[in-house]
Design a protein around this motif. Structure first.
Motif, mmCIF file in Angstrom:
data_model
loop_
_atom_site.group_PDB
_atom_site.id
_atom_site.type_symbol
_atom_site.label_atom_id
_atom_site.label_comp_id
_atom_site.label_asym_id
_atom_site.label_seq_id
_atom_site.Cartn_x
_atom_site.Cartn_y
_atom_site.Cartn_z
ATOM 1 N N PHE A 149 0.829 -1.192 0.000
ATOM 2 C CA PHE A 149 0.000 0.000 0.000
ATOM 3 C C PHE A 149 0.871 1.252 0.000
ATOM 4 O O PHE A 149 2.023 1.220 0.450
ATOM 5 C CB PHE A 149 -0.892 0.016 1.245
ATOM 6 C CG PHE A 149 -1.891 -1.108 1.297
ATOM 7 C CD1 PHE A 149 -3.208 -0.884 0.957
ATOM 8 C CD2 PHE A 149 -1.508 -2.388 1.674
ATOM 9 C CE1 PHE A 149 -4.141 -1.919 0.998
ATOM 10 C CE2 PHE A 149 -2.421 -3.433 1.719
ATOM 11 C CZ PHE A 149 -3.750 -3.189 1.370
ATOM 12 N N ILE A 150 0.304 2.341 -0.497
ATOM 13 C CA ILE A 150 0.997 3.629 -0.448
ATOM 14 C C ILE A 150 0.035 4.701 0.049
ATOM 15 O O ILE A 150 -1.173 4.620 -0.171
ATOM 16 C CB ILE A 150 1.567 4.042 -1.825
ATOM 17 C CG1 ILE A 150 0.480 4.011 -2.916
ATOM 18 C CG2 ILE A 150 2.750 3.174 -2.208
ATOM 19 C CD1 ILE A 150 0.938 4.559 -4.250
ATOM 20 N N GLU A 151 0.601 5.672 0.724
ATOM 21 C CA GLU A 151 -0.188 6.812 1.193
ATOM 22 C C GLU A 151 -0.164 7.872 0.103
ATOM 23 O O GLU A 151 0.901 8.242 -0.383
ATOM 24 C CB GLU A 151 0.409 7.364 2.490
ATOM 25 C CG GLU A 151 -0.385 8.497 3.099
ATOM 26 C CD GLU A 151 0.259 9.049 4.356
ATOM 27 O OE1 GLU A 151 -0.183 10.112 4.817
ATOM 28 O OE2 GLU A 151 1.212 8.421 4.868
ATOM 29 N N THR A 152 -1.344 8.348 -0.284
ATOM 30 C CA THR A 152 -1.439 9.315 -1.377
ATOM 31 C C THR A 152 -2.371 10.466 -0.990
ATOM 32 O O THR A 152 -3.089 10.376 0.021
ATOM 33 C CB THR A 152 -1.999 8.651 -2.657
ATOM 34 O OG1 THR A 152 -3.428 8.529 -2.528
ATOM 35 C CG2 THR A 152 -1.392 7.278 -2.890
ATOM 36 N N PRO A 153 -2.407 11.534 -1.793
ATOM 37 C CA PRO A 153 -3.365 12.616 -1.526
ATOM 38 C C PRO A 153 -4.815 12.138 -1.608
ATOM 39 O O PRO A 153 -5.723 12.810 -1.127
ATOM 40 C CB PRO A 153 -3.067 13.622 -2.644
ATOM 41 C CG PRO A 153 -1.639 13.375 -3.010
ATOM 42 C CD PRO A 153 -1.461 11.898 -2.872
ATOM 43 N N GLN A 154 -5.037 10.953 -2.224
ATOM 44 C CA GLN A 154 -6.376 10.378 -2.347
ATOM 45 C C GLN A 154 -6.635 9.307 -1.282
ATOM 46 O O GLN A 154 -7.590 8.542 -1.379
ATOM 47 C CB GLN A 154 -6.553 9.767 -3.745
ATOM 48 C CG GLN A 154 -6.274 10.715 -4.891
ATOM 49 C CD GLN A 154 -7.167 11.946 -4.886
ATOM 50 O OE1 GLN A 154 -8.309 11.876 -4.440
ATOM 51 N NE2 GLN A 154 -6.646 13.063 -5.353
ATOM 52 N N GLY A 155 -5.765 9.240 -0.284
ATOM 53 C CA GLY A 155 -5.904 8.249 0.774
ATOM 54 C C GLY A 155 -4.910 7.109 0.620
ATOM 55 O O GLY A 155 -4.091 7.093 -0.305
ATOM 56 N N VAL A 156 -4.966 6.157 1.526
ATOM 57 C CA VAL A 156 -4.084 4.984 1.460
ATOM 58 C C VAL A 156 -4.701 3.987 0.490
ATOM 59 O O VAL A 156 -5.854 3.581 0.634
ATOM 60 C CB VAL A 156 -3.902 4.338 2.846
ATOM 61 C CG1 VAL A 156 -3.077 3.059 2.736
ATOM 62 C CG2 VAL A 156 -3.236 5.313 3.809
ATOM 63 N N ILE A 157 -3.940 3.601 -0.528
ATOM 64 C CA ILE A 157 -4.456 2.703 -1.563
ATOM 65 C C ILE A 157 -3.510 1.535 -1.780
ATOM 66 O O ILE A 157 -2.326 1.607 -1.445
ATOM 67 C CB ILE A 157 -4.652 3.435 -2.906
ATOM 68 C CG1 ILE A 157 -3.293 3.929 -3.447
ATOM 69 C CG2 ILE A 157 -5.639 4.576 -2.769
ATOM 70 C CD1 ILE A 157 -3.305 4.336 -4.900
ATOM 71 N N GLU A 158 -4.040 0.468 -2.339
ATOM 72 C CA GLU A 158 -3.213 -0.669 -2.731
ATOM 73 C C GLU A 158 -2.558 -0.321 -4.065
ATOM 74 O O GLU A 158 -3.212 0.214 -4.965
ATOM 75 C CB GLU A 158 -4.075 -1.920 -2.862
ATOM 76 C CG GLU A 158 -3.285 -3.204 -2.785
ATOM 77 C CD GLU A 158 -4.168 -4.423 -2.600
ATOM 78 O OE1 GLU A 158 -3.611 -5.517 -2.440
ATOM 79 O OE2 GLU A 158 -5.405 -4.278 -2.620
ATOM 80 N N ILE A 159 -1.277 -0.602 -4.188
ATOM 81 C CA ILE A 159 -0.555 -0.221 -5.409
ATOM 82 C C ILE A 159 -1.201 -0.825 -6.647
ATOM 83 O O ILE A 159 -1.303 -0.182 -7.689
ATOM 84 C CB ILE A 159 0.935 -0.628 -5.330
ATOM 85 C CG1 ILE A 159 1.624 0.090 -4.167
ATOM 86 C CG2 ILE A 159 1.667 -0.290 -6.631
ATOM 87 C CD1 ILE A 159 3.066 -0.326 -3.943
#
Length: 409
Positions: A328-338
Motif C-alpha cells: 500500500f501507499i499513502e497518497t493525496p487520495q488516501g491509502v491505496i493498494e498499489i
C-alpha cells in the motif's frame, strides 16, 4: 574435469537460492519482511539490527514498539495457494503465470483481470490458457479464479463431478429467478419438474459463493503500513519510501571465517536493497503514468497494465507483480493498494460511475434491471452486455434489481 563439473553445479545451486530469496523478499509485505528480518537476526550472528534515532530513546530492556506489531495476523490466501502450487510439477512459464493469476484475485477470490488480458500478456494459445486455469481451479478453496458468481458455482460443481447441462443452464440464465423462488417459471422454461428445480437449489446451496471467505487478503489488513508516501510538493508529485516500515540490518562483523552465515547475511541485505530499488523505480514511473489520479481522484485513472510498466523498466511482468503484491501507499487520495493503479481499461471506470449514477437516481419502487442499464449505457455511447453490467454492479457492491426494490406492503 570432474572437479570442474561439481564446482559449476554448486555455483548454480547458490545462484538459484539467491534468486529465490530475492524474489521472496520482493513480494513480501512489510509485516512479513519484518518477521523474516527478526528471525534471521536471531539465528545469524553476522547480522544485527540498526535502530533508528527514535528507537534509541528506549532502554535496552525495552523494545521499541512498532505499528506492525498491531497488524492482524490471519492466514493468507496467497500463501496457501502458492504452497499448493509448489507441490505441483509445472514448467517455469506455467508456474509464473499461475503466481500472476493468484496475485490478481479480489477479496472474494474472483479474477480481477480478464482472461483475455492474461492470454495477450503472456502470448498464450487458447489450449494453454485453458490448461493453466484448470490448474488454478484445482486449488483449494475450490472456486478460486472464477470470473463471476456463476463461473464460481460451475467450477465447484465440476470439481464435484456434477457437470449437468440443465443445471449449468439454470445457473447461467435463471440464478436470480432461483433466488426469488420462481420455481414454476424455471421449471417451465427448462422443461423439468418443480421438484428437480428444488433439488438443484439444494445442491447450489451447498456451494460457497465467496471461496476466499475466511482467508486474509491484503486489503483486509486492520492496520496498514504504507510502503511509501506520494505527496504534492510545489505542484509536483514526490515519492518517499517508508524507511520505518521494518528494522534495518547490517553486517555485525567483517570477519568472514564463518562463510555460510556471512554469505547468508550478505544475500539478505542485498535482497532488501533490491526490493527498495525495484519498488522505488515502479512508484516513480506510476506517479508519471497515473499523475491525474493523485491530483484529481480515481475517475482520472488511465488504462495501464503490468506489461506497460515492465516494458519501460525492462523488467519481467512477474517481477512487477511480486513487487506490488499486498503493498500500500499513502497518497493525496488516501491509502491505496498499489495494484489498484493498474487498470485494464479506463473505460470500465467511466461505465461503473454511470451505473452508480443510474441506480442512485432510479425509482426505488421499480429499480432498473441489468438489461435496462445496458440500454442506458448504450445511449451514452458504451456497448455493454447485460452480463458485463451484472459483473460491474456486483463489483460495486450493488444489489440485484429484486433486492433493491422497495415493496409497497
Amino acid at each position: 574435469m570432474d572437479f570442474s563439473l561439481k564446482l559449476k553445479q554448486n555455483m548454480k545451486l547458490i545462484l538459484t537460492q539467491d534468486m529465490k530469496l530475492s524474489m521472496n523478499v520482493l513480494e513480501m509485505s512489510s509485516s512479513n519482511l519484518k518477521e523474516l528480518i527478526e528471525k534471521e537476526v536471531n539465528k545469524n550472528p553476522m547480522l544485527e539490527i540498526v535502530y533508528s534515532p527514535r528507537s534509541n530513546n528506549h532502554s535496552s530492556d525495552e523494545e521499541a514498539p512498532s505499528p506492525l506489531d498491531f497488524v492482524s495476523k490471519e492466514e493468507s490466501l496467497f500463501d496457501f495457494l502458492e504452497e499448493q502450487l509448489s507441490y505441483l510439477k509445472l514448467s517455469k512459464k506455467f508456474r509464473d503465470i499461475c503466481y500472476y493469476i493468484i496475485n490478481n484475485l479480489d477479496d472474494r477470490g474472483y479474477l480481477s483481470i480478464s482472461k483475455n488480458e492474461i492470454k495477450k500478456t503472456f502470448k498464450l494459445s487458447t489450449s494453454d490458457l485453458k490448461e493453466i486455469f484448470n490448474i488454478i481451479y484445482s486449488l483449494e478453496p475450490h472456486g478460486i479464479g472464477a470470473e463471476n458468481l456463476k463461473d464460481c458455482l460451475k467450477i465447484q460443481l465440476t470439481i464435484k463431478d456434477k457437470k449437468d447441462p440443465i443445471l449449468f443452464s439454470l445457473i447461467d440464465n435463471y440464478l436470480e429467478d432461483l433466488g426469488a423462488k420462481k420455481f414454476d417459471f424455471i421449471a417451465e422454461n427448462l422443461n423439468i419438474s418443480i421438484d428437480r428445480v428444488k433439488s438443484y437449489l439444494a445442491l447450489i446451496q451447498t456451494l460457497d459463493p465467496i471461496p476466499a471467505r475466511g482467508y486474509f487478503i491484503g486489503n483486509k489488513t486492520k492496520y496498514i503500513i504504507p510502503e511509501a508516501k506520494v505527496e504534492i510538493v510545489n505542484k509536483e508529485l514526490k515519492v518517499t519510501l517508508n524507511e520505518e516500515a521494518f528494522p534495518k540490518i547490517k553486517l555485525s562483523s567483517s570477519d568472514i571465517s564463518d562463510k555460510t552465515n556471512y554469505q547468508n547475511a550478505l544475500n539478505l541485505i542485498k535482497a532488501i536493497e533490491k526490493r527498495y530499488a525495484t519498488l522505488e523505480k515502479i512508484l516513480k514511473l506510476l506517479i508519471v503514468k497515473q499523475s491525474e489520479f493523485f491530483f484529481f481522484g480515481k475517475e482520472h485513472l488511465k488504462t495501464l497494465t503490468l506489461k506497460d510498466i515492465a516494458s519501460e523498466l525492462n523488467l519481467h511482468i512477474s517481477t512487477i507483480s511480486r513487487a506490488i503484491k499486498e503493498k500500500f501507499i499513502e497518497t493525496p487520495q488516501g491509502v491505496i493498494e498499489i495494484k489498484s493503479l493498474f487498470i485494464v481499461s479506463s473505460e470500465s471506470i467511466i461505465i461503473k460511475k454511470l451505473i452508480e449514477e443510474f441506480i442512485h437516481n432510479e425509482n426505488k419502487y421499480s429499480p432498473l434491471s441489468d438489461e435496462k442499464l445496458s440500454y442506458l449505457l448504450k445511449n451514452k455511447g458504451f456497448s455493454v452486455a447485460r452480463r458485463t453490467v451484472a459483473k460491474y454492479r456486483d463489483e460495486l457492491g450493488i444489489l440485484s434489481t429484486r433486492e433493491r426494490k422497495i415493496k409497497l406492503y
